[in-house]
Design a protein around this motif. Structure first.
Motif, PDB file in Angstrom:
ATOM      1  N   ILE A   1       0.884  -1.173   0.000  1.00 18.02           N
ATOM      2  CA  ILE A   1       0.000   0.000   0.000  1.00 18.02           C
ATOM      3  C   ILE A   1       0.915   1.213   0.000  1.00 18.02           C
ATOM      4  CG2 ILE A   1      -1.812   1.266   1.209  1.00 18.02           C
ATOM      5  CD1 ILE A   1      -2.420  -1.391   2.706  1.00 18.02           C
TER       6      ILE A   1
ATOM      7  N   PHE B   1      -1.272  -0.764  -4.259  1.00 12.32           N
ATOM      8  CA  PHE B   1      -2.569  -0.201  -3.897  1.00 12.32           C
ATOM      9  C   PHE B   1      -2.325   1.259  -3.550  1.00 12.32           C
ATOM     10  CE2 PHE B   1      -6.412   0.514  -1.413  1.00 12.32           C
ATOM     11  CZ  PHE B   1      -7.355  -0.219  -2.108  1.00 12.32           C
TER      12      PHE B   1
ATOM     13  N   SER C   1      -9.681   3.613   3.254  1.00 13.20           N
ATOM     14  CA  SER C   1      -9.193   2.890   2.078  1.00 13.20           C
ATOM     15  C   SER C   1      -7.996   2.017   2.433  1.00 13.20           C
ATOM     16  CB  SER C   1      -8.820   3.890   0.980  1.00 13.20           C
ATOM     17  OG  SER C   1      -8.439   3.235  -0.198  1.00 13.20           O
TER      18      SER C   1
ATOM     19  N   ALA D   1      -7.633  -2.170   2.393  1.00 10.19           N
ATOM     20  CA  ALA D   1      -6.566  -2.910   1.728  1.00 10.19           C
ATOM     21  C   ALA D   1      -5.832  -3.835   2.692  1.00 10.19           C
ATOM     22  CB  ALA D   1      -5.581  -1.934   1.086  1.00 10.19           C
TER      23      ALA D   1
ATOM     24  N   PHE E   1      -6.293  -7.580   1.386  1.00 10.73           N
ATOM     25  CA  PHE E   1      -5.166  -8.108   0.626  1.00 10.73           C
ATOM     26  C   PHE E   1      -3.978  -8.544   1.483  1.00 10.73           C
ATOM     27  CE2 PHE E   1      -7.126  -4.658  -2.016  1.00 10.73           C
ATOM     28  CZ  PHE E   1      -7.886  -5.504  -2.809  1.00 10.73           C
TER      29      PHE E   1
END
Length: 228
Positions: free
Chosen positions: A78, A101, A117, A121, A125
């Motif tokens: 991320i 991401f 957000s 993630a 993930f």
């Protein structure tokens, strides 16, 4: 508490040694899914070294990668960074579709939407790395420095960005050197700390050694990334 590490000799890397962790998605031998934060960092910084040297491989940026990721994504990092058009993570780390991401907002600040957000993630993930990426001569930081030094307000909703960055500017205001550069570094480190402090999801993943949060700075002149 976020562990701040050095550049780990990344600029000397010519290849990427990675390990696939438990639960990691299947990947090709050419581009395995990093199973640890160190492996993820090694891959990113090796890609950045290729990019800065003009030897980018552009893997994962073709139509095959588009088709291969159409039914699902497995990003291994991320990235929270600035929306500056000169700092796109996939390009400067020589990555492709489905690898990163992205969270991009002027100044790389944290608000509830960005945090939500990122939490999504982390839960969806399980990437091993969350990288906060500041950059040289950031316009949002420069605007904040101007307001802090000269008073007044930024136009409309830009003021909310200035208010988020202002504590970092004030923290380094008396330090020697360039105020914008010092504030970029301080803001990037502060945002990384905020992610852990403000989010139980991020904090739990860090404490369980499933996620590491790092801060880094991108140099516009050289194209290189250094860890803070």
């Amino acid at each position: 508490m976020i562990e701040r590490r050095g550049l780990i000799g990344a600029l000397a890397l010519t290849g990427v040694a990675v390990a696939t962790g438990a639960g990691a998605p299947a990947a090709s031998a050419a581009q395995p899914w990093p199973g640890s934060a160190d492996a993820a960092l090694q891959r990113l910084l090796a890609g950045n070294a290729r990019f800065a040297a003009g030897r980018a491989r552009h893997r994962g940026q073709d139509v095959d990668a588009v088709h291969g990721s159409a039914q699902g994504q497995h990003p291994f990092v991320i990235a929270l960074g600035c929306s500056d058009s000169r700092v796109p993570p996939e390009i400067l780390f020589d990555e492709g579709v489905g690898a990163v991401f992205d969270q991009r907002v002027a100044g790389g600040i944290v608000d509830d939407a960005i945090l939500g957000s990122i939490e999504f993630a982390v839960g969806e993930f399980a990437p091993p790395l969350l990288l906060v990426l500041g950059h040289e001569r950031c316009g949002a930081v420069s605007a904040t420095v101007d307001v802090v030094q000269n008073g007044g307000r930024a136009p409309e909703h830009v003021q909310s960005i200035v208010e988020a960055i202002a504590p970092a500017v004030l923290a380094v205001r008396e330090q020697p050197g360039d105020l914008v550069e010092n504030a970029v570094r301080e803001n990037t480190r502060t945002v990384a700390e905020q992610l852990v402090r403000r989010s139980r999801t991020v904090r739990r993943a860090v404490r369980a050694n499933r996620l590491d949060v790092r801060a880094a700075r991108y140099d516009l002149d050289t194209g290189l990334v250094e860890l803070l």
